[in-house]
Enzyme design. Sequence first.
Site, PDB file in Angstrom:
ATOM      1  N   ASP A  14       2.032  -3.935  -9.722  1.00  0.00           N
ATOM      2  CA  ASP A  14       1.805  -5.272 -10.288  1.00  0.00           C
ATOM      3  C   ASP A  14       2.129  -5.322 -11.784  1.00  0.00           C
ATOM      4  OD1 ASP A  14       0.795  -5.447  -7.743  1.00  0.00           O
ATOM      5  OD2 ASP A  14      -1.309  -5.514  -8.361  1.00  0.00           O
TER       6      ASP A  14
ATOM      7  N   GLY B 267      -4.438 -12.306  -4.528  1.00  0.00           N
ATOM      8  CA  GLY B 267      -3.413 -11.315  -4.208  1.00  0.00           C
ATOM      9  C   GLY B 267      -2.087 -11.594  -4.904  1.00  0.00           C
TER      10      GLY B 267
ATOM     11  N   HIS C 144       0.827  -1.214   0.000  1.00  0.00           N
ATOM     12  CA  HIS C 144       0.000   0.000   0.000  1.00  0.00           C
ATOM     13  C   HIS C 144       0.860   1.262   0.000  1.00  0.00           C
ATOM     14  CE1 HIS C 144      -3.933  -1.921   0.199  1.00  0.00           C
ATOM     15  NE2 HIS C 144      -3.334  -2.852   0.935  1.00  0.00           N
ATOM     16  N   THR C 145       2.024   1.143  -0.578  1.00  0.00           N
ATOM     17  CA  THR C 145       2.897   2.314  -0.724  1.00  0.00           C
ATOM     18  C   THR C 145       2.895   2.821  -2.161  1.00  0.00           C
ATOM     19  OG1 THR C 145       4.665   0.706  -0.949  1.00  0.00           O
ATOM     20  CG2 THR C 145       4.522   1.852   1.158  1.00  0.00           C
ATOM     21  N   ASP C 146       2.537   1.958  -3.128  1.00  0.00           N
ATOM     22  CA  ASP C 146       2.730   2.379  -4.539  1.00  0.00           C
ATOM     23  C   ASP C 146       1.879   3.585  -4.900  1.00  0.00           C
ATOM     24  OD1 ASP C 146       0.371   0.816  -4.700  1.00  0.00           O
ATOM     25  OD2 ASP C 146       1.030  -0.318  -6.475  1.00  0.00           O
TER      26      ASP C 146
HETATM   27  C1  GLA Z   1      -2.907  -4.307  -5.198  1.00  0.00           C
HETATM   28  C2  GLA Z   1      -2.695  -3.175  -6.187  1.00  0.00           C
HETATM   29  C3  GLA Z   1      -1.262  -2.661  -6.103  1.00  0.00           C
HETATM   30  C4  GLA Z   1      -0.873  -2.323  -4.674  1.00  0.00           C
HETATM   31  C5  GLA Z   1      -1.226  -3.466  -3.724  1.00  0.00           C
HETATM   32  C6  GLA Z   1      -1.012  -3.115  -2.280  1.00  0.00           C
HETATM   33  O1  GLA Z   1      -2.129  -5.406  -5.569  1.00  0.00           O
HETATM   34  O2  GLA Z   1      -2.961  -3.612  -7.506  1.00  0.00           O
HETATM   35  O3  GLA Z   1      -1.105  -1.547  -6.950  1.00  0.00           O
HETATM   36  O4  GLA Z   1      -1.475  -1.127  -4.261  1.00  0.00           O
HETATM   37  O5  GLA Z   1      -2.572  -3.880  -3.887  1.00  0.00           O
HETATM   38  O6  GLA Z   1       0.336  -2.910  -2.017  1.00  0.00           O
END
Ligand code: GLA
Length: 385
Positions: A171, A123, A34-36
């Site tokens: 991702d 995930g 949750h940093t991107d």
């Molecule tokens: C999902 C989103 C990513 C990122 C993660 C949490 O995978 O697609 O962009 O925000 O959650 O780190």
Amino acid sequence: MTLDKLAETFSRVFERAPEIDVRAPGRVNLIGEHTDYNDGFVLPADIDREIWMCAAARNDRLVKAHSLDFGQTAVFDSERITKDERASWSNYIRGVIDQYHERGDQIRGMDLVVSGNVPVASGLSSSAALEVATAEACRILSGLDIDPVSMALLCQSAERQFVGVQCGIMDQFVSTLGRQNTALFLDCRDLSYELVPLEMKARIVICNSRKQRNLQNSEYNKRRAECEGAVGALNAVLGNVKALRDVTPEQLERHRDRMPELWHRRARHVVTENRRVVSAVDFLKAGDIRQFGRLMYESHASLRNDYEVSCPELDILVELAAAQQGTIGARMTGAGFGGCTVNLVASEAVADFQAKVAQEYHARTGHKPMIYVCSPSDGVTHRRL
Ligand code: GLA
């Protein structure tokens, strides 16, 4: 299923041979959750679980996409793209073609067959992998000139603009640009990155809780809004705060009374997680995986307590992992609310880890976890057949 088998399926379905095949990997995020979307740092790696696609151009504008795993065929006009909720997997393909059009590219009609072994909704970014595979197939078959970073951004905007999930860039970026036996240290603000070798006497083990991810999209978007709230409050006192990336943990503590307690906790996760990623990369380069593992546990605690995106199943998996001999670090990975944990486990302890965690998780939750030992692999590749 393998890529070669998929080519046979293509020939059966479309009564001709495919021109190309493409593979695009899912990913596991080692640290930096949750940093991107806060312009921060992440450290994902590609896994040897992939989306596979075989494709051939058509002489008309139609796209005929057959999913082996969903047992469905979606047919649509490549120049008039609409969403289809009855074949929602095809929206990732539609979204990518739509975004190529937005760039002004001409996309040829295509026949394609898709399959894969990335578990869906766990995930591990099966959707990003599908987007990246589609973008690569279009690039080759339509002869497009697009560099890998732009391709990752295009896939992200397919998900944001077309599918409607406000995801960050992690991702799609790693599924496009990752390399074998490395983790990708990405600065999500300027997209500069470094491939950090993962040569260690430990294995990356993924435990899938098999808990369906509910509420994920709405909670994800809520977290984003809470972070933006904190940015507004901090910018009012500090100036020049465009994202939580611009705030240190010390600054946040100094100004914590400027915002609701909830925003403060959300922001605290992000600013401390950014620090953890930077330190984790240093430890990895120095070969100190114990310290790396310690940061993974801290990351999990922060995601559980401050960001509140874990769930009992993920917490149990981390707790069980921590109790096994040979576990170096463990945390939830990906957006949360179910899905997977990522674990660093000493190579010689992996077999025991798998057996014991599986047994104890089953005893405590009634679910059988799926546990994969993974080998960090290459980002998207294609072959002409
Ligand atoms: C999902 C989103 C990513 C990122 C993660 C949490 O995978 O697609 O962009 O925000 O959650 O780190």
